[in-house]
Design a protein around this motif. Structure first.
Motif, PDB file in Angstrom:
ATOM      1  N   ALA A  84      39.523  40.221  31.933  1.00  0.00           N
ATOM      2  CA  ALA A  84      39.959  41.393  31.170  1.00  0.00           C
ATOM      3  C   ALA A  84      40.453  42.492  32.102  1.00  0.00           C
ATOM      4  N   ALA A  85      39.743  42.724  33.203  1.00  0.00           N
ATOM      5  CA  ALA A  85      40.181  43.740  34.171  1.00  0.00           C
ATOM      6  C   ALA A  85      41.505  43.342  34.809  1.00  0.00           C
ATOM      7  N   TYR A  86      41.662  42.056  35.108  1.00  0.00           N
ATOM      8  CA  TYR A  86      42.904  41.585  35.733  1.00  0.00           C
ATOM      9  C   TYR A  86      44.081  41.701  34.763  1.00  0.00           C
ATOM     10  N   LYS A  87      43.876  41.328  33.486  1.00  0.00           N
ATOM     11  CA  LYS A  87      44.959  41.416  32.503  1.00  0.00           C
ATOM     12  C   LYS A  87      45.354  42.865  32.265  1.00  0.00           C
ATOM     13  N   ALA A  88      44.370  43.764  32.178  1.00  0.00           N
ATOM     14  CA  ALA A  88      44.685  45.179  31.972  1.00  0.00           C
ATOM     15  C   ALA A  88      45.495  45.728  33.139  1.00  0.00           C
ATOM     16  N   MET A  89      45.123  45.314  34.332  1.00  0.00           N
ATOM     17  CA  MET A  89      45.867  45.748  35.522  1.00  0.00           C
ATOM     18  C   MET A  89      47.296  45.214  35.506  1.00  0.00           C
ATOM     19  N   LYS A  90      47.448  43.942  35.119  1.00  0.00           N
ATOM     20  CA  LYS A  90      48.771  43.309  35.181  1.00  0.00           C
ATOM     21  C   LYS A  90      49.663  43.723  34.017  1.00  0.00           C
ATOM     22  N   ARG A  91      49.084  43.831  32.811  1.00  0.00           N
ATOM     23  CA  ARG A  91      49.898  44.159  31.630  1.00  0.00           C
ATOM     24  C   ARG A  91      50.369  45.604  31.647  1.00  0.00           C
ATOM     25  N   ARG A  92      49.428  46.491  31.944  1.00  0.00           N
ATOM     26  CA  ARG A  92      49.737  47.911  31.810  1.00  0.00           C
ATOM     27  C   ARG A  92      49.959  48.598  33.153  1.00  0.00           C
ATOM     28  N   ALA A  93      49.971  47.811  34.236  1.00  0.00           N
ATOM     29  CA  ALA A  93      50.156  48.373  35.583  1.00  0.00           C
ATOM     30  C   ALA A  93      49.193  49.524  35.821  1.00  0.00           C
ATOM     31  N   LYS A  94      47.942  49.330  35.398  1.00  0.00           N
ATOM     32  CA  LYS A  94      46.923  50.381  35.496  1.00  0.00           C
ATOM     33  C   LYS A  94      45.819  49.908  36.422  1.00  0.00           C
ATOM     34  N   ASP A  95      45.368  50.789  37.316  1.00  0.00           N
ATOM     35  CA  ASP A  95      44.259  50.451  38.204  1.00  0.00           C
ATOM     36  C   ASP A  95      42.981  50.280  37.397  1.00  0.00           C
ATOM     37  N   THR A  96      42.212  49.255  37.722  1.00  0.00           N
ATOM     38  CA  THR A  96      40.947  48.994  37.040  1.00  0.00           C
ATOM     39  C   THR A  96      39.843  48.859  38.078  1.00  0.00           C
ATOM     40  N   CYS A  97      38.612  48.901  37.610  1.00  0.00           N
ATOM     41  CA  CYS A  97      37.475  48.681  38.502  1.00  0.00           C
ATOM     42  C   CYS A  97      36.357  48.011  37.719  1.00  0.00           C
ATOM     43  N   ILE A  98      35.539  47.265  38.432  1.00  0.00           N
ATOM     44  CA  ILE A  98      34.376  46.593  37.851  1.00  0.00           C
ATOM     45  C   ILE A  98      33.145  47.164  38.537  1.00  0.00           C
ATOM     46  N   VAL A  99      32.336  47.854  37.770  1.00  0.00           N
ATOM     47  CA  VAL A  99      31.136  48.503  38.306  1.00  0.00           C
ATOM     48  C   VAL A  99      29.937  47.637  37.970  1.00  0.00           C
ATOM     49  N   ILE A 100      29.265  47.153  39.004  1.00  0.00           N
ATOM     50  CA  ILE A 100      28.090  46.288  38.830  1.00  0.00           C
ATOM     51  C   ILE A 100      26.868  47.115  39.174  1.00  0.00           C
ATOM     52  N   SER A 101      25.991  47.300  38.203  1.00  0.00           N
ATOM     53  CA  SER A 101      24.842  48.173  38.410  1.00  0.00           C
ATOM     54  C   SER A 101      23.569  47.486  37.950  1.00  0.00           C
ATOM     55  N   GLY A 102      22.457  48.002  38.417  1.00  0.00           N
ATOM     56  CA  GLY A 102      21.147  47.438  38.106  1.00  0.00           C
ATOM     57  C   GLY A 102      20.224  47.657  39.282  1.00  0.00           C
ATOM     58  N   GLU A 103      18.947  47.377  39.091  1.00  0.00           N
ATOM     59  CA  GLU A 103      17.997  47.637  40.163  1.00  0.00           C
ATOM     60  C   GLU A 103      18.018  46.518  41.188  1.00  0.00           C
ATOM     61  N   SER A 104      17.342  46.728  42.292  1.00  0.00           N
ATOM     62  CA  SER A 104      17.312  45.747  43.373  1.00  0.00           C
ATOM     63  C   SER A 104      16.719  44.433  42.876  1.00  0.00           C
ATOM     64  N   GLY A 105      17.440  43.329  43.146  1.00  0.00           N
ATOM     65  CA  GLY A 105      16.975  42.014  42.725  1.00  0.00           C
ATOM     66  C   GLY A 105      17.487  41.570  41.377  1.00  0.00           C
ATOM     67  N   ALA A 106      18.376  42.364  40.767  1.00  0.00           N
ATOM     68  CA  ALA A 106      18.881  42.006  39.437  1.00  0.00           C
ATOM     69  C   ALA A 106      20.086  41.074  39.491  1.00  0.00           C
ATOM     70  N   GLY A 107      20.630  40.797  40.680  1.00  0.00           N
ATOM     71  CA  GLY A 107      21.730  39.846  40.800  1.00  0.00           C
ATOM     72  C   GLY A 107      23.100  40.471  40.965  1.00  0.00           C
ATOM     73  N   LYS A 108      23.154  41.695  41.480  1.00  0.00           N
ATOM     74  CA  LYS A 108      24.454  42.380  41.603  1.00  0.00           C
ATOM     75  C   LYS A 108      25.345  41.724  42.657  1.00  0.00           C
ATOM     76  N   THR A 109      24.750  41.368  43.804  1.00  0.00           N
ATOM     77  CA  THR A 109      25.556  40.790  44.878  1.00  0.00           C
ATOM     78  C   THR A 109      26.174  39.464  44.455  1.00  0.00           C
ATOM     79  N   GLU A 110      25.379  38.608  43.804  1.00  0.00           N
ATOM     80  CA  GLU A 110      25.917  37.323  43.335  1.00  0.00           C
ATOM     81  C   GLU A 110      27.009  37.531  42.294  1.00  0.00           C
TER      82      GLU A 110
END
Length: 945
Positions: A84-110
Motif C-alpha cells: 500500500a505504501a509503495y502503490k501510494a508512492m508510485k500512483r500519486r508521486a507522494k512520499d510515504t513512510c512506514i512507522v514500526i512501533s512497540g516495546e522492546s521485544g515486540a518484533g519491530k526489527t524483524e
C-alpha cells in the motif's frame, strides 16, 4: 478480505468487532495469535504480535499474492501495508513512510527486514544491474547494522540498541535508486560484538576473557553470523583495509575493558604493560602517548600555559570507559556514513530522470521499563513519546479536525494527548533536558542529586512527575536518587545516577588528539575534532540529550511531511513463548498504543480523502459526463456525477474542498475501471498521434513534389534559355551556328515508387513483365488485367476436368502451367478429342483427360526454340522445336470467363522460365500473314526463345 479467512480465525480487521471494548479486542487478538494469525488490520494499520517462532508466510509465493493488490483483497500481512505504501508512492508521486512501533521485544526489527525484502522483491522487474546493486546494498546494510547496533538483553535476543530510519529513493518507474540511513542514540554501554579474530589482534577466542563480553551469552550461530556480516561488508563495498581497521578497533575496545589501574604512592600506574602495547599497535599510536593519555590529563591555563594533571584511579577508569564507548560510537557512525556514501543517489537530475520519491522505514527502539532505568531509557522513552504524539497528531487529532473543517458530520472521540509529557521533557527552560543542560554548564562540581533537587523545584507541580521528596510515602523510590514519570505507556522510575556524566561529553581532549594523530587513516577519519590543539578555544559542544532531542524533532518533522503507514507491534509474553498469551501484558500495550481509540476513529471515519480537482483528474475517464472535460459548474459537481454513475453515493461524503470515501472497496473499484480504460485511451491517443504524423508527412511529401515540379520546370526552361542565348546570333555567323556547342540537357531522373510485393506473387509479376516485353504492341488483349492462376487443371471452377498433380510434388517437380485444350481435329474423319497441356520445369506434356490424364506426348522443354501466336484474340499457339516436330494447341478460355485470354499467361510463363533457368531471352520477330483453315487472315507473332 473478511471472506478470505474463516470465522474460527477471528476477525481479520478490528473494525469488524461487534462491540469495541477492551475485552473483545483482547479476545480477538488472542484467538488469532493461538491460530497462527499474527497480523490483524485496523483499517490500514497492521497490528503484529511476535510469534516467537519461525513462520512460513514470507516466501516468494506469498510476495506474488500481495504484489499490486489492495489491502482488503488478502489476509492481513506486513506485505499488504508495504505494498500500500509503495502503490501510494508510485500512483500519486507522494512520499510515504512506514512507522514500526512497540516495546522492546515486540518484533519491530524483524518487521522492518520483511518490509525491506518485499520492496526489493517487487521492484526492478527488468533486472537492471544498477538497480539490483542498490537493492543488494540496502538489504545487506541491515545485517551489518544489526551486528554492530543490536545486543541480547533480558527481554530480547536481538534488541536494537540504536534507532534507525532509512529513506529509500525511487525513480519515476518505481525502482530504487539509492537511500540514506539516520541512526539515533547508540547505547554504547551495550555495544557487544563477538568475532573470531586473528592472533594479530592479540585476542583469545573465549569471550569470557574480556570484561566487555564476559556477560554475553555465546551462541552456536555466532560463526555463521560472522561470515554473513563479512560477506555483507564486501557486498556493500568495504575494502579489506577498512575491514581490518574495524577488527582493530573492536580488539582495542576489548583490550581497554581489561585495562586495570592501581595506586602507587601518590601516582596511578597501569597494571600490565603488554595491554598498552597491544592497544597502541592496534590504534597506530605511540606507546608512550597512549600511556600518558590514560594516566594524565592536559589542561591549558588562562595564560596559555599547558600543564599535565595526573588522574586518580577513579578518573583513569572513567577515562578508559569513555574512550571505549567513544571508539564504539564513532565506529558505528563511520559504518553508517560509509554505507550512505554507497547508497546515496548520485547525479540525479529531476528534469532528466523525473521526480524522485521516497519511502521511509523507521525501526527504532521500543518503550522500555527495566528494574534499573538510566539516561538511555529516559531518551528512548522520550523518543517513543514523540512518535506516539505523531500518531495522535496524524491519526486521531488531525483526522477529527479535518472532518470538522470540511463540515462532515462527526461524533468526537476522546483520546489521551501526550503533549503534556512531551513538554515535561523538552520544554525550553522548564523541561528535564533543559535542567540537565543547565547542570552540565554550571561551573564547579554539580552532582546528580543536586540536579534532581533542581527538577523537584521546577517540576514539583507537574502531574506527570514525582520523586521521593515530593511523595515521601512512596517507598519504592529512594531520596536523592529516583524520580518517576507517568508516560503514556505506564509509570517509569529512573535512577538519576550517571545522568550528568552521560549527558555531557565525557571524553578527555587528550584521547581525541591521540586518535586524530593515528597512523591508521580510517581511525583518523573518525576523529576530526582532534585536530585542534590544547590552546585553541572551541565552543562548548551540545549535550547528548540536546543532540538527541534535536535529531528526534527532525525525524518527526520528516515523518510528518510523508503519508504514514503504521505497524503496531505487540509482545504477547515476557518469557518468549510461542504458546503463551499474557492478557494483562497485552492489555497494557493495547492501552498505551491507543489501539482502541484507533478502532473508534476508523469505524466512524473515512478511509480515503482527496481534493475534488485531484480526484476528478484521476478518475474522470470512468464517467461519460466528465471525459475528457466536464461542462459543469464546479469540480464538485463533476465528482458527484462520477459517484452517481457508479452508485457509490452511500459510501461517500462531500466536504467543502474534499471528497471522503468510507471503504477501500469503492476506491479499488474505481482503480480497476481506470486500469481497464487506460489501454483504450492509450490506443486512442496513439491513433490520433499517428494520424497527425501521417498528415504532417503527407503535407511534407506534397511540398516536396511541388518543389520538385517547380525545379524540373525551371531546369527545362533554363535549358531552353541557354539554347536561345547560344543560338541567338547564328544568322549572322558564317557557318550559321554549326560551330556552336549545344548545352548539356538537364538530368531529371524520375522518382519511382515501388510497392512491396509479397513473395507469393513474385512469380506472377515476373511472368507478366516477361509477357509485357514480348507481346506489348503486338497483341491487343493478352490477360494482363486479371489474376493468373497458372494451374487451371486443379481448379474445378474453370476447367471441365479436375485433376491434382500430387505425383509431381512427390518427385519434386515444379509445375509451371497447366490447362485444358479446346476440342480440335485429330484425324481425317473430323473426330475431335479433349486434350490437356502441362508445362513443368523439365518437360511439356500433352495429356488425355478421359484416360486418367495419360501422357500422349512429352517434349523436353530445352528443345523448344520458339513459339508463334497470332495478333488477334484467338487462343492458337505453335511450339517450335529443334527437331521440327512442332506442336499446335488451342487453349480453352474457361467456363466462368468465356472471354478470358490465356495466351499472355502461357507466353509469360515460358519467357520467364527461359530467362531465369536457361539464361535465354525471348524476343519478338516480325509480323507476317498466315492462313489457318477457315480462320481468316490475321497477323502472327513469332517469339524466338
Amino acid at each position: 478480505m473478511a471472506e478470505l479467512e474463516g470465522l474460527h480465525f477471528g476477525k481479520s480487521d478490528f473494525v469488524l468487532l461487534d462491540e469495541v471494548t477492551m475485552e473483545q479486542f483482547l479476545e480477538n487478538l488472542k484467538l488469532r495469535f493461538e491460530e497462527g494469525r499474527i497480523y490483524t488490520f485496523i483499517g490500514e494499520v497492521v497490528v503484529s504480535v511476535n510469534p516467537y517462532r519461525q513462520m512460513d508466510i514470507y516466501g516468494n509465493d506469498v510476495i506474488e499474492a500481495y504484489r499490486g493488490r489492495e489491502l482488503y483483497e488478502n489476509p492481513p500481512h506486513l506485505y499488504a501495508v508495504a505494498d500500500a505504501a509503495y502503490k501510494a508512492m508510485k500512483r500519486r508521486a507522494k512520499d510515504t513512510c512506514i512507522v514500526i512501533s512497540g516495546e522492546s521485544g515486540a518484533g519491530k526489527t524483524e518487521a522492518s527486514k520483511y518490509i525491506m525484502q518485499y520492496i526489493a522483491a517487487i521492484t526492478n522487474p527488468s533486472q537492471r544491474q544498477e538497480v539490483e546493486s542498490v537493492k543488494s546494498v540496502l538489504l545487506k546494510s541491515n545485517c551489518v547494522l544489526e551486528a554492530f547496533g543490536n545486543a541480547k538483553t533480558n527481554r530480547n535476543d536481538n534488541s536494537s540498541r540504536f534507532g534507525k530510519y532509512m529513506d529509500i529513493n525511487f525513480n519515476f518507474n518505481g525502482d530504487p535508486t539509492g537511500g540514506h540511513i539516520n541512526n539515533y542514540l547508540l547505547e554504547k554501554v551495550r555495544g557487544v560484538c563477538v568475532c573470531d579474530l586473528l592472533k594479530s589482534l592479540h585476542l583469545n577466542k573465549d569471550p569470557t576473557d574480556y570484561t566487555y563480553t564476559s556477560q554475553g551469552a555465546a551462541s552456536t550461530d555466532d560463526r555463521s553470523h560472522h561470515r554473513a556480516v563479512m560477506s555483507a561488508l564486501k557486498v556493500i563495498g568495504f575494502s579489506q583495509e577498512e575491514i581490518n581497521s574495524i577488527y582493530k578497533i573492536l580488539a582495542t575496545i576489548l583490550h581497554l575493558g581489561n585495562l586495570k589501574f592501581e595506586n602507587e604512592a601518590e601516582n596511578v600506574q597501569l597494571v600490565g604493560g603488554d595491554l598498552v602495547m597491544h592497544i597502541s599497535e592496534l590504534t597506530g599510536t605511540e606507546v608512550e602517548s597512549m600511556r600518558k593519555a590514560l594516566l594524565y590529563r592536559t589542561v591549558a591555563t588562562g595564560g596559555g600555559e599547558v600543564i599535565e594533571k595526573g588522574h586518580s584511579e577513579q578518573e583513569a577508569s572513567y577515562g578508559r570507559e569513555a574512550l571505549a564507548k567513544a571508539l564504539y560510537e564513532r565506529l558505528f557512525g563511520w559504518i553508517v556514513g560509509r554505507i550512505n556514501s554507497v547508497i546515496e543517489v548520485k547525479n540525479y537530475n529531476p528534469a532528466l530522470h523525473g521526480k524522485n520519491t521516497v519511502i521511509g522505514v523507521l525501526d527504532i527502539y521500543g518503550f522500555e521499563i527495566f528494574d534499573n532505568n538510566s539516561f538511555e531509557q529516559f531518551c528512548i522513552n522520550y523518543c517513543n513519546e514523540k512518535l506516539q504524539q505523531l500518531f495522535i497528531e496524524l491519526i486521531l487529532r488531525q483526522e477529527q479536525d479535518e472532518y470538522q473543517r470540511e463540515g462532515i458530520t462527526w461524533q468526537h472521540i476522546e483520546y489521551f494527548n501526550n503533549q503534556i509529557i512531551v513538554d515535561l521533557v523538552e520544554q525550553p527552560h522548564k523541561g528535564i533536558i533543559s535542567i540537565l543542560d543547565d547542570a552540565c554548564l554550571t561551573v564547579g562540581k554539580v552532582t546528580d542529586s543536586a540536579c534532581l533537587d533542581s527538577m523537584n523545584d521546577k517540576l514539583g507541580h507537574h502531574p506527570h512527575f514525582t520523586s521521593r521528596k515530593l511523595t515521601p510515602t512512596d517507598k519504592t523510590m529512594e531520596f536523592n536518587r529516583h524520580f518517576r514519570i507517568r508516560h503514556y505507556a505506564g509509570d517509569v522510575m529512573y535512577s538519576v545516577e550517571g545522568f550528568l556524566d552521560k549527558n555531557k561529553d565525557p571524553l578527555f581532549q587528550d584521547f581525541k588528539r591521540l586518535m586524530f594523530n593515528s597512523s591508521d587513516p580510517i581511525l583518523k577519519e573518525m576523529w576530526p575534532d582532534g585536530k585542534l590543539s590544547i590552546t585553541e578555544v572551541t565552543k562548548r559542544p551540545l549535550t547528548a540529550a540536546t543532540l538527541f532531542k534535536n535529531s528526534i524533532i527532525a525525524l518527526v518533522d520528516k515523518l510528518a511531511c510523508k503519508e504514514p503507514y503504521y505497524v503496531r507491534c505487540v509482545k504477547p509474553n515476557e518469557v518468549k513463548s510461542p504458546m503463551l498469551f499474557d492478557d494483562a501484558r497485552c492489555q497494557h500495550q493495547v492501552a498505551y498504543l491507543g489501539l482502541l481509540e484507533n478502532v473508534h476513529v476508523r469505524r466512524a471515519g473515512f478511509a480515503y480523502r482527496q481534493p475534488y480537482d485531484r480526484f476528478l483528474q484521476r478518475y474522470k475517464m470512468t464517467c461519460e459526463y466528465t471525459w475528457p472535460n466536464h461542462l459543469m459548474g464546479s469540480d464538485r459537481e463533476a465528482v458527484e456525477a462520477i459517484v452517481l454513475q457508479h452508485n457509490f453515493e452511500g459510501d461517500v461524503a462531500y466536504g467543502h474542498t474534499k471528497l471522503f470515501v468510507r471503504t477501500p472497496r469503492t476506491l479499488f473499484t474505481l482503480e480497476q475501471e481506470r486500469t481497464a480504460l487506460i489501454p483504450i485511451l492509450v490506443l486512442f491517443l496513439q491513433k490520433v498521434w499517428r494520424g497527425a504524423l501521417a498528415r504532417m508527412r503527407c503535407r511534407r511529401m506534397r511540398a516536396i513534389y511541388t518543389i520538385m515540379g517547380c525545379y524540373k520546370r525551371y531546369k527545362v526552361k533554363a535549358h531552353f534559355w541557354e539554347v536561345e542565348r547560344r543560338f541567338a546570333n547564328v544568322r549572322n555567323m558564317t557557318d550559321y551556328g554549326k560551330s556552336v556547342e549545344w548545352p548539356a540537357p538537364p538530368h531529371l531522373y524520375p522518382r519511382q515508387i515501388i510497392k512491396n510485393i509479397p513473395p507469393s506473387d513474385m512469380a506472377e509479376v515476373r511472368a507478366k513483365v516477361a509477357a509485357l516485353g514480348a507481346l506489348s504492341g503486338e497483341r491487343t488483349d493478352w490477360g494482363f488485367g486479371r489474376s493468373w492462376e497458372r494451374d487451371y487443371l486443379a481448379n474445378v471452377r474453370s476447367n471441365t476436368f479436375f485433376f491434382t498433380f500430387l505425383e509431381f510434388a512427390l518427385f519434386n517437380i515444379s509445375l509451371s502451367f497447366s490447362l485444358s485444350l479446346s476440342p480440335f481435329q485429330l484425324n481425317w474423319f473430323n473426330n475431335t478429342k479433349d486434350r490437356a497441356l502441362l508445362i513443368t520445369d523439365k518437360h511439356i506434356y500433352r495429356l488425355e483427360p478421359k484416360k486418367h490424364f495419360k501422357v500422349q506426348k512429352r517434349i523436353p522443354i530445352e528443345t523448344v526454340i520458339s513459339l508463334s501466336v497470332t495478333s488477334g484474340t484467338d487462343q492458337m499457339v505453335v511450339l517450335h522445336t529443334v527437331s521440327k516436330d512442332d506442336v499446335l494447341v488451342h487453349l480453352q478460355r474457361g467456363q466462368l470467363g468465356p472471354n478470358q485470354d490465356r495466351i499472355g499467361e502461357l507466353v509469360g510463363t515460358l519467357c520467364d522460365h527461359f530467362k531465369h533457368c536457361c539464361q535465354r531471352k525471348c524476343s519478338s520477330a516480325t509480323i507476317y500473314l498466315n492462313q489457318f483453315s477457315g480462320s481468316g487472315t490475321c497477323g502472327s507473332v513469332v517469339l524466338d526463345l
